[in-house]
Design an enzyme around this catalytic site. Structure first.
Site, PDB file in Angstrom:
ATOM      1  CG  ASP A  40      25.970 -51.297  28.418  1.00  0.00           C
ATOM      2  OD1 ASP A  40      24.825 -51.565  28.026  1.00  0.00           O
ATOM      3  OD2 ASP A  40      26.614 -50.311  28.021  1.00  0.00           O
ATOM      4  CE  LYS A  62      24.199 -53.555  21.555  1.00  0.00           C
ATOM      5  NZ  LYS A  62      23.891 -52.596  22.633  1.00  0.00           N
ATOM      6  CG  MET A 176      35.127 -52.588  22.516  1.00  0.00           C
ATOM      7  SD  MET A 176      33.564 -51.855  21.952  1.00  0.00           S
ATOM      8  CE  MET A 176      34.137 -50.282  21.267  1.00  0.00           C
TER       9      MET A 176
END
Length: 261
Positions: A40, A62, A176
Site C-alpha cells: 500500500d 490508494k 482517514m
C-alpha cells in the site's frame, strides 16, 4: 502433484504506522523472505527497504479520491500470484484488519482456495499513543476508546453513530478523517461533545517526519485544512490529549519564559 502443493501462500502483514522498529519479529522475517510484495501507499520507505532486492514489488496504493488499482483488482492479483506458486507478502500500513480491507482480501482467498496467514501489526492509534505520550485510556479521563473511520465513499454521507461517539469519557481515534474534519467536529459538538474538547492531529505518526498539532474540537477543521493531504493523518479527540508529552514540554517552556519575563 495436486494443485494445492504447487500453490503459493499469501501473508497479509501489518507494517505498523511507519517506524520499522515497530514491526513484529514475524513480520520482519516474512518480509525478508518475500518473493513478491504487494504494498500500500502508506507503507514507509524504511520498511520497503527491508524487502529483498530480487523480490518483485507491486504498488497498489490508494490516495484520497484516487484509486488507480480498485480493490477487486487487488483481490484478483493476490489470487493470481499465489496460483503461480509465489510466496506473496501483502503489506499494509497499520494492521490488516483495522480499516485495511484485509478481511475482504481474505474472503477472496478463501473462495479461491488459496492458503493465507494474517500477521497483525501495530495500528496507528497504538503507535501514535506511545510516540506522543497520549494514552488511549486513563483513569479519570477516559474509560474507553473508539476507533472510527472518517472516510466515506465518494457521493456518500459520512454516517457515524454521532450520539454514541459524543462521550466525554471516551477517546476517539479517527482514521482517514482529515478531509472531513470540520464535519466530524460539527457533528460531535451537535451531539453534545464540548467545543473545547482537546484534540490532536498527528501527521506521519512514529516516523522521523512526524508532526503534532494540538487544538480543540471547534478548531479541528481549520487545523486539518492546513495539513498536506498526501500524508497520513490520525486525529485523536478526548481529555487524554492533555497528557501529550510534546504539549507538556511546550507548556513548561511557556511558563519558564513567563517566569523570566
Amino acid at each position: 502433484m495436486s494443485a494445492l502443493h504447487v500453490q503459493g501462500h499469501v501473508y497479509l502483514i501489518g507494517a505498523g504506522p511507519g517506524d520499522p522498529d515497530l514491526l513484529t519479529v514475524r513480520a520482519l522475517r516474512l518480509i525478508e523472505q518475500a518473493e513478491v510484495v504487494v504494498h500500500d501507499r502508506l507503507v514507509s520507505p524504511e520498511i520497503m527497504a527491508l524487502v529483498p532486492e530480487g523480490a518483485q514489488r507491486i504498488d497498489v496504493g490508494k490516495a484520497p479520491d484516487h484509486h488507480p488499482f480498485p480493490q477487486a483488482n487487488i483481490n484478483a492479483l493476490l489470487v493470481s500470484l499465489a496460483s503461480r506458486g509465489s510466496k506473496v507478502v501483502r503489506l499494509k500500513g497499520g494492521d490488516p484488519y483495522m480499516f485495511g480491507r484485509g478481511s475482504e482480501e481474505v474472503a477472496e482467498l478463501r473462495t479461491a482456495g488459496i492458503s493465507y496467514t494474517v500477521v497483525p501489526g501495530i495500528t496507528s492509534a497504538q503507535g501514535i499513543a506511545s510516540a506522543t505520550g497520549v494514552p488511549l485510556t486513563h483513569r479519570g479521563l477516559a474509560t474507553g476508546v473508539r476507533f472510527v473511520t472518517g472516510h466515506c465513499r465518494a457521493g456518500h454521507e459520512l454516517d457515524l453513530a454521532w450520539a454514541g461517539l459524543a462521550d466525554p469519557e471516551t477517546t476517539l481515534a479517527v482514521y482517514m478523517g482529515r478531509g472531513h474534519a470540520a464535519e466530524i467536529a460539527a457533528r460531535l459538538i451537535g451531539a453534545g461533545l464540548p467545543a473545547d474538547m482537546p484534540a490532536m492531529l498527528v501527521v506521519d505518526g512514529t516516523r522521523a517526519s512526524e508532526e503534532q498539532h494540538f487544538t480543540t474540537l471547534d478548531h479541528l477543521g481549520e487545523v486539518a485544512a492546513g495539513l498536506d493531504a498526501k500524508r497520513p493523518v490520525l486525529m485523536m479527540i478526548g481529555q487524554v490529549v492533555t497528557l501529550a508529552d510534546a504539549l507538556a514540554v511546550r507548556e513548561a517552556a511557556a511558563l519558564e519564559r513567563v517566569g523570566h519575563g
